[in-house]
Design a protein around this motif. Structure first.
Motif, PDB file in Angstrom:
ATOM      1  N   GLU A  86       0.800  -1.054  -0.011  1.00  0.00           N
ATOM      2  CA  GLU A  86      -0.076  -0.047   0.005  1.00  0.00           C
ATOM      3  C   GLU A  86       0.954   1.311  -0.184  1.00  0.00           C
ATOM      4  O   GLU A  86       0.178   2.192  -0.199  1.00  0.00           O
ATOM      5  N   ALA A  87       2.194   0.967  -0.147  1.00  0.00           N
ATOM      6  CA  ALA A  87       3.039   2.364   0.163  1.00  0.00           C
ATOM      7  C   ALA A  87       2.794   3.159  -1.131  1.00  0.00           C
ATOM      8  O   ALA A  87       2.430   2.510  -2.172  1.00  0.00           O
ATOM      9  N   PHE A  88       2.712   4.429  -0.965  1.00  0.00           N
ATOM     10  CA  PHE A  88       2.578   5.435  -2.047  1.00  0.00           C
ATOM     11  C   PHE A  88       3.409   6.657  -2.031  1.00  0.00           C
ATOM     12  O   PHE A  88       4.105   6.774  -0.841  1.00  0.00           O
ATOM     13  N   ALA A  89       3.661   7.309  -3.040  1.00  0.00           N
ATOM     14  CA  ALA A  89       4.439   8.370  -3.013  1.00  0.00           C
ATOM     15  C   ALA A  89       3.640   9.668  -3.444  1.00  0.00           C
ATOM     16  O   ALA A  89       2.877   9.711  -4.227  1.00  0.00           O
ATOM     17  N   ILE A  90       3.717  10.840  -2.810  1.00  0.00           N
ATOM     18  CA  ILE A  90       3.181  12.008  -2.784  1.00  0.00           C
ATOM     19  C   ILE A  90       4.159  12.839  -3.404  1.00  0.00           C
ATOM     20  O   ILE A  90       5.130  13.338  -2.836  1.00  0.00           O
ATOM     21  N   VAL A  91       3.824  13.339  -4.950  1.00  0.00           N
ATOM     22  CA  VAL A  91       4.862  14.050  -5.343  1.00  0.00           C
ATOM     23  C   VAL A  91       4.417  15.414  -5.561  1.00  0.00           C
ATOM     24  O   VAL A  91       3.230  15.705  -6.172  1.00  0.00           O
ATOM     25  N   MET A  92       4.854  16.560  -5.007  1.00  0.00           N
ATOM     26  CA  MET A  92       4.433  17.700  -4.885  1.00  0.00           C
ATOM     27  C   MET A  92       5.284  18.511  -6.115  1.00  0.00           C
ATOM     28  O   MET A  92       6.375  18.321  -6.376  1.00  0.00           O
ATOM     29  N   ALA A  93       4.221  19.415  -6.914  1.00  0.00           N
ATOM     30  CA  ALA A  93       5.219  20.074  -7.842  1.00  0.00           C
ATOM     31  C   ALA A  93       4.554  21.416  -7.690  1.00  0.00           C
ATOM     32  O   ALA A  93       3.606  22.021  -8.469  1.00  0.00           O
ATOM     33  N   PRO A  94       5.085  22.366  -6.892  1.00  0.00           N
ATOM     34  CA  PRO A  94       4.839  23.649  -6.433  1.00  0.00           C
ATOM     35  C   PRO A  94       4.908  24.543  -7.517  1.00  0.00           C
ATOM     36  O   PRO A  94       3.931  25.524  -7.527  1.00  0.00           O
ATOM     37  N   THR A  95       5.371  24.423  -8.604  1.00  0.00           N
ATOM     38  CA  THR A  95       5.298  25.328  -9.733  1.00  0.00           C
ATOM     39  C   THR A  95       4.441  24.812 -11.176  1.00  0.00           C
ATOM     40  O   THR A  95       4.421  25.606 -12.119  1.00  0.00           O
ATOM     41  N   ASP A  96       4.214  23.841 -10.842  1.00  0.00           N
ATOM     42  CA  ASP A  96       3.241  23.167 -12.200  1.00  0.00           C
ATOM     43  C   ASP A  96       1.749  23.812 -11.859  1.00  0.00           C
ATOM     44  O   ASP A  96       1.137  23.333 -10.880  1.00  0.00           O
ATOM     45  N   GLN A  97       1.590  24.604 -12.915  1.00  0.00           N
ATOM     46  CA  GLN A  97      -0.025  25.196 -12.840  1.00  0.00           C
ATOM     47  C   GLN A  97      -1.131  24.255 -13.177  1.00  0.00           C
ATOM     48  O   GLN A  97      -2.185  24.528 -12.730  1.00  0.00           O
TER      49      GLN A  97
END
Length: 156
Positions: A86-97
């Motif tokens: 169940e492991a997952f990755a949260i990928v944050m893209a602060p500049t992706d509109q």
């Protein structure tokens, strides 16, 4: 990666509308505020074009690009998903509109097999899984839930 043991589910708040191609997984619930708070903690690194990983620290990679999993992200996540499906990755893209975050997992068995066999390090391309699946996919078993409580510990 975050997993919470709450019984509150809000299926209308699903992180994506696509079903997982990898089979049945336990539902996981996260607070959307967790991602907002993490972005605030990572803001200084983002301004310096440094990626911040909630488990491992910071790496010089792609925070000013679109929301995707780099080869380093894939290798980092592989060891977690090998231990906990169940492991997952949260990928944050602060500049992706177009999309500020994505919640991903390696496809199984396709992406897991590719990463298991890969001996390269650093940034590098990966071949397609033999079964034709993508190397990673959106998690259909992870839901955001504004009723959940959480704490962030900044260990820097």
């Amino acid at each position: 990666m975050t997993q919470t043991d709450s019984k509150f589910a809000d299926s209308d708040q699903s992180s994506c509308n696509q079903p997982s191609a990898s089979g049945v997984l336990q539902d996981v619930h996260i607070s959307p505020l967790l991602m907002e708070d993490f972005l605030e903690l990572a803001r200084e690194n983002t301004e310096k074009d440094l990626e911040t990983c909630g488990v491992l620290g910071a790496f010089l990679t792609h925070p000013s690009q679109s929301c995707f999993m780099s080869s380093i992200d894939l290798h980092t996540h592989f060891s977690y998903q090998a231990m906990v499906p169940e492991a997952f990755a949260i990928v944050m893209a602060p500049t992706d509109q177009s999309r500020s975050y994505g919640i991903f997992r390696l496809s199984d068995p396709g992406g897991m097999s590719v990463l298991k066999e890969c001996e390269e390090s650093g940034f590098h391309p990966h071949g397609e899984p033999a079964d034709g699946s993508p190397i990673y996919e959106h998690c259909a078993n992870v839901f955001t839930n504004t009723n959940l409580r959480f704490e962030i510990f900044d260990l820097r």
